[in-house]
Design a protein around this motif. Structure first.
Motif, mmCIF file in Angstrom:
data_model
loop_
_atom_site.group_PDB
_atom_site.id
_atom_site.type_symbol
_atom_site.label_atom_id
_atom_site.label_comp_id
_atom_site.label_asym_id
_atom_site.label_seq_id
_atom_site.Cartn_x
_atom_site.Cartn_y
_atom_site.Cartn_z
ATOM 1 N N GLY A 111 -12.585 -2.694 0.629
ATOM 2 C CA GLY A 111 -12.595 -1.342 1.180
ATOM 3 C C GLY A 111 -13.513 -1.215 2.376
ATOM 4 O O GLY A 111 -14.539 -1.881 2.477
ATOM 5 N N THR B 52 -4.039 -3.873 -3.001
ATOM 6 C CA THR B 52 -4.196 -3.221 -1.700
ATOM 7 C C THR B 52 -3.244 -3.762 -0.641
ATOM 8 O O THR B 52 -3.015 -3.095 0.365
ATOM 9 C CB THR B 52 -5.641 -3.372 -1.201
ATOM 10 O OG1 THR B 52 -5.959 -4.751 -1.121
ATOM 11 C CG2 THR B 52 -6.606 -2.680 -2.142
ATOM 12 N N ARG C 194 -11.986 6.190 5.418
ATOM 13 C CA ARG C 194 -11.560 7.511 4.953
ATOM 14 C C ARG C 194 -11.551 8.557 6.058
ATOM 15 O O ARG C 194 -10.887 9.569 5.938
ATOM 16 C CB ARG C 194 -12.487 7.996 3.838
ATOM 17 C CG ARG C 194 -12.335 7.224 2.566
ATOM 18 C CD ARG C 194 -13.043 7.905 1.430
ATOM 19 N NE ARG C 194 -14.464 8.124 1.650
ATOM 20 C CZ ARG C 194 -15.415 7.243 1.428
ATOM 21 N NH1 ARG C 194 -15.096 6.049 0.978
ATOM 22 N NH2 ARG C 194 -16.675 7.527 1.638
ATOM 23 N N ARG D 296 -7.492 2.072 4.844
ATOM 24 C CA ARG D 296 -8.773 2.121 4.137
ATOM 25 C C ARG D 296 -9.285 0.742 3.743
ATOM 26 O O ARG D 296 -10.394 0.623 3.248
ATOM 27 C CB ARG D 296 -8.632 2.987 2.882
ATOM 28 C CG ARG D 296 -8.357 4.431 3.214
ATOM 29 C CD ARG D 296 -8.193 5.281 2.004
ATOM 30 N NE ARG D 296 -9.335 5.152 1.126
ATOM 31 C CZ ARG D 296 -9.324 5.463 -0.157
ATOM 32 N NH1 ARG D 296 -8.233 5.916 -0.711
ATOM 33 N NH2 ARG D 296 -10.398 5.319 -0.883
ATOM 34 N N PHE D 297 -8.477 -0.304 3.933
ATOM 35 C CA PHE D 297 -8.865 -1.650 3.501
ATOM 36 C C PHE D 297 -8.732 -2.633 4.646
ATOM 37 O O PHE D 297 -7.829 -2.519 5.476
ATOM 38 C CB PHE D 297 -7.980 -2.102 2.327
ATOM 39 C CG PHE D 297 -8.074 -1.204 1.146
ATOM 40 C CD1 PHE D 297 -9.081 -1.379 0.206
ATOM 41 C CD2 PHE D 297 -7.184 -0.159 0.971
ATOM 42 C CE1 PHE D 297 -9.188 -0.536 -0.880
ATOM 43 C CE2 PHE D 297 -7.290 0.683 -0.109
ATOM 44 C CZ PHE D 297 -8.301 0.500 -1.037
#
Length: 173
Positions: free
Chosen positions: A143, A126, A149, A136-137
């Motif tokens: 996450g 990531t 999202r 998103r991380f």
């Protein structure tokens, strides 16, 4: 003698239920029979091969059956013991083959290995993500879930995106 047979029967039951959720442990399929022979080193590659094991299984089981019982299992072991330990008497050969199997359980470790190729590690790292995927991380690589999202809109003010929210009361005075 009874203690040895109970250990043998315990090994039979462990292998009989291996990989089958509906198995009761009273009967063993051919797949589990050959796994037992491999895991317990009954198959040595010279005197006893996988083909020999399959032939003995099909000879011992009934014509319309797909499984063998514990009694048939012992018959099959007697057949294989003659091939595996040729230099010993029938009784000694049977005892030797029982010793190989007693107290054993199916080996399941190391069956499926996780592949760690450079391609996969690059795709799942990531820290190397860019653009919208990076959002998103969190910095640790964990996450953020739904927050990562979707664009969560701040609905606290009268106008969305108003920079001086909460300062109205100070200006009026």
């Amino acid at each position: 003698m009874a203690g040895e047979i109970s250990a043998l029967e315990e090994a039979f039951r462990k292998f009989a239920v291996h990989g089958d959720t509906r198995a009761t442990g009273k009967e063993m399929h051919g797949k589990n029979w050959s796994k037992l022979c491999k895991d317990c080193h009954v198959i040595d590659g010279k005197n006893v091969t996988t083909t020999d094991v399959d032939i003995v299984f099909s000879k011992i089981k009934g014509k319309s059956c797909r499984t063998i019982t514990f009694e048939q299992f012992k018959e099959a072991l007697q057949e294989l013991s003659k091939k595996r330990f040729k230099d010993k008497s029938d009784e000694e050969a049977v005892q030797e083959i029982y010793k190989l199997i007693e107290g054993k359980a199916p080996i399941i470790s190391g069956v499926t290995k996780a592949v760690s190729s450079p391609t996969v590690s690059r795709l799942t790292d990531t820290t190397k993500f860019t653009g919208s995927h990076k959002e998103r991380f969190d910095p640790s690589g964990k996450g953020k879930g739904k927050a990562g999202r979707e664009d969560l809109v701040d609905t606290s003010g009268y106008v969305s995106g108003y920079k001086h929210a909460g300062t109205y009361d100070h200006k009026v005075q």
